[in-house]
Design a protein around this motif. Structure first.
Motif, PDB file in Angstrom:
ATOM      1  N   ARG A  23       0.818  -1.271   0.095  1.00 30.50           N
ATOM      2  CA  ARG A  23       0.103  -0.010   0.129  1.00 30.50           C
ATOM      3  C   ARG A  23       0.803   1.239   0.011  1.00 30.50           C
ATOM      4  O   ARG A  23       0.428   2.174  -0.630  1.00 30.50           O
ATOM      5  N   PHE A  24       1.957   1.209   0.882  1.00 37.09           N
ATOM      6  CA  PHE A  24       2.822   2.462   0.923  1.00 37.09           C
ATOM      7  C   PHE A  24       4.150   2.158   0.587  1.00 37.09           C
ATOM      8  O   PHE A  24       4.707   1.116   0.698  1.00 37.09           O
ATOM      9  N   LYS A  25       5.074   3.141   0.169  1.00 37.02           N
ATOM     10  CA  LYS A  25       6.332   3.187  -0.052  1.00 37.02           C
ATOM     11  C   LYS A  25       6.921   4.533   0.309  1.00 37.02           C
ATOM     12  O   LYS A  25       6.304   5.510   0.696  1.00 37.02           O
ATOM     13  N   HIS A  26       8.068   4.391   0.579  1.00 38.76           N
ATOM     14  CA  HIS A  26       8.935   5.818   1.234  1.00 38.76           C
ATOM     15  C   HIS A  26       8.419   6.274   2.504  1.00 38.76           C
ATOM     16  O   HIS A  26       7.786   7.352   2.393  1.00 38.76           O
ATOM     17  N   VAL A  27       8.181   5.293   3.342  1.00 38.36           N
ATOM     18  CA  VAL A  27       7.686   5.826   4.769  1.00 38.36           C
ATOM     19  C   VAL A  27       8.459   6.540   5.630  1.00 38.36           C
ATOM     20  O   VAL A  27       9.677   5.786   5.688  1.00 38.36           O
ATOM     21  N   PHE A  28       8.349   7.626   6.184  1.00 36.72           N
ATOM     22  CA  PHE A  28       9.143   8.300   7.002  1.00 36.72           C
ATOM     23  C   PHE A  28       8.642   8.840   8.294  1.00 36.72           C
ATOM     24  O   PHE A  28       7.536   9.106   8.320  1.00 36.72           O
ATOM     25  N   LEU A  29       9.143   8.626   9.543  1.00 35.17           N
ATOM     26  CA  LEU A  29       8.826   9.224  10.604  1.00 35.17           C
ATOM     27  C   LEU A  29       9.310  10.844  10.550  1.00 35.17           C
ATOM     28  O   LEU A  29      10.640  11.041  10.214  1.00 35.17           O
ATOM     29  N   VAL A  30       8.551  11.636  10.772  1.00 38.03           N
ATOM     30  CA  VAL A  30       8.704  13.075  10.518  1.00 38.03           C
ATOM     31  C   VAL A  30       8.611  13.857  11.858  1.00 38.03           C
ATOM     32  O   VAL A  30       7.541  13.733  12.767  1.00 38.03           O
ATOM     33  N   ILE A  31       9.603  14.604  12.484  1.00 40.76           N
ATOM     34  CA  ILE A  31       9.589  15.153  13.763  1.00 40.76           C
ATOM     35  C   ILE A  31       9.875  16.762  13.518  1.00 40.76           C
ATOM     36  O   ILE A  31      10.852  17.075  12.898  1.00 40.76           O
ATOM     37  N   GLU A  32       8.960  17.562  13.576  1.00 43.80           N
ATOM     38  CA  GLU A  32       9.124  19.094  13.375  1.00 43.80           C
ATOM     39  C   GLU A  32       9.365  19.678  14.774  1.00 43.80           C
ATOM     40  O   GLU A  32       8.339  19.573  15.559  1.00 43.80           O
ATOM     41  N   LEU A  33      10.338  20.476  14.856  1.00 44.60           N
ATOM     42  CA  LEU A  33      10.652  21.035  16.149  1.00 44.60           C
ATOM     43  C   LEU A  33      10.565  22.585  15.676  1.00 44.60           C
ATOM     44  O   LEU A  33      11.415  23.140  14.897  1.00 44.60           O
ATOM     45  N   ASN A  34       9.729  23.387  16.444  1.00 45.42           N
ATOM     46  CA  ASN A  34       9.749  25.006  16.335  1.00 45.42           C
ATOM     47  C   ASN A  34      10.858  25.374  17.463  1.00 45.42           C
ATOM     48  O   ASN A  34      10.818  25.296  18.386  1.00 45.42           O
ATOM     49  N   LEU A  35      11.837  26.057  16.796  1.00 45.61           N
ATOM     50  CA  LEU A  35      13.026  26.369  17.720  1.00 45.61           C
ATOM     51  C   LEU A  35      12.762  27.875  18.170  1.00 45.61           C
ATOM     52  O   LEU A  35      13.750  28.394  19.116  1.00 45.61           O
ATOM     53  N   ASP A  36      11.883  28.616  17.814  1.00 42.59           N
ATOM     54  CA  ASP A  36      11.460  29.872  18.538  1.00 42.59           C
ATOM     55  C   ASP A  36       9.991  29.983  18.327  1.00 42.59           C
ATOM     56  O   ASP A  36       9.133  29.440  17.736  1.00 42.59           O
ATOM     57  N   GLU A  37       9.518  31.024  19.140  1.00 38.45           N
ATOM     58  CA  GLU A  37       8.068  31.258  19.479  1.00 38.45           C
ATOM     59  C   GLU A  37       7.258  31.666  18.040  1.00 38.45           C
ATOM     60  O   GLU A  37       6.258  31.478  17.928  1.00 38.45           O
TER      61      GLU A  37
END
Length: 337
Positions: free
Chosen positions: A124-138
């Motif tokens: 069903r899926f390919k190129h599967v990635f865990l994604v972590i987005e961090l905001n470094l300032d307000e």
């Protein structure tokens, strides 16, 4: 300069880890549907303080990995004509990269009908990635986006189960991991994108192939190869099957602003009756060519190695060196061997 930018990732990660006012991360899994080609995501929430502590341990592990590279033998190359998938690569974020990053972290990709287990189905899926987005300032003007490839064949015997600490009855809890439902990942993220509205954004890549899969560069390589093989009709392209490296280099050439000058310089030297460094490079790689009476040049690379060397000559080797008026013998020429 590139090393200093990688150090910036390390510094920002450490600041985030020790901060008492951390902005909660945006965590998703993203994958490309095989049937439709569309990207879909499933978002996560960090439910408890203990879970967040574990999350911070993952970030800390990655920061230590980066510091190890910095203090050790980190050899950063620009992400262009290298045929090795594993290494340490630095790439400036261009408009295409920025659009892709915005898309990959867009909450509109979330499909409530898709469960995490669906991403583990290779049909069903390919190129599967865990994604972590961090905001470094307000203001969210600085971000760090981490990507970890999740393979549907991720499991090996050593990580089929986990052990939790002794409980009050002094018994050891063992949880068996179901490879159809559970996902394990380590703290070595293959891609880290640093985004800053005020300064140049960049991407630190440890696995080139995963970067190309996620950002859709293979299609760009195909387009570049098709365009270049049509445009440079003085080259006999049909004698060799194009490798991934060759397609990559075609993309690199198509984005070099002075490539027309390099091509013309090369052709002029091949037409010349005098010996020169362009001819020496062709002889070194045994690349055949002929010049007709009307001055038309025909180049015949017989195999991928010769075609690769020819593209190098055009893009970043002898031609550019001569164009800039430097002697090639002690510098770029050895790289053709």
């Amino acid at each position: 300069m590139e090393r200093a930018k990688i150090e910036l990732i390390y510094d920002e990660l450490k600041n985030y880890i020790i901060s008492s006012s951390r902005i909660p991360p945006y965590v998703t899994i993203v994958g490309e549907e095989i049937k439709s080609g569309n990207k879909k995501t499933s978002a996560f929430t960090i439910a408890s303080e203990n879970d967040f502590d574990e999350f911070i341990k993952i970030l800390n592990g990655f920061s230590l990995n980066i510091n190890g590279y910095i203090q050790g033998s980190l050899n950063i190359a620009e992400l262009k004509g290298d045929d090795k998938d594993s290494g340490f690569f630095y790439k400036k974020v261009d408009e295409f990269d920025l659009e892709t990053l915005i898309q990959l972290t867009n909450s509109s990709l979330i499909d409530p009908d898709i469960k995490v287990v669906d991403f583990l189905k290779p049909s069903r899926f390919k190129h599967v990635f865990l994604v972590i987005e961090l905001n470094l300032d307000e203001a969210s003007s600085k971000k760090l986006v981490l990507f970890k490839g999740i393979s549907q064949n991720y499991y090996t015997a050593k990580n089929k189960f986990t052990l939790s600490p002794y409980n009050e009855n002094h018994s050891l809890k063992v949880k068996y991991l179901d490879n159809k439902k559970d996902i394990i990942f380590d703290d070595n993220f293959e891609i880290a994108a640093y985004l800053d509205d005020m300064n140049a954004s960049f991407i630190f890549v440890q696995n080139r192939r995963k970067f190309e899969d996620l950002f859709g560069y293979h299609e760009k390589y195909e387009d570049a190869y098709s365009m270049l093989s049509s445009k440079l009709d003085f080259i006999e392209w049909g004698k060799t099957e194009p490798t991934l490296y060759i397609k990559r280099y075609c993309y690199s050439i198509s984005n070099y602003e002075r490539v027309e000058e390099c091509i013309e310089f090369m052709l002029q030297d091949l037409r010349s009756k005098e010996d020169n460094e362009i001819k020496m490079a062709f002889t070194s790689k045994k690349i055949e060519y002929n010049v007709k009476t009307d001055g038309q040049v025909h180049i015949i690379p017989e195999n991928p190695t010769q075609l690769k060397a020819l593209l190098y000559i055009i893009n970043d080797g002898v031609a550019k060196t001569c164009l800039l008026g430097r002697n090639v013998m002690g510098t770029k020429f050895e790289e053709l061997l």
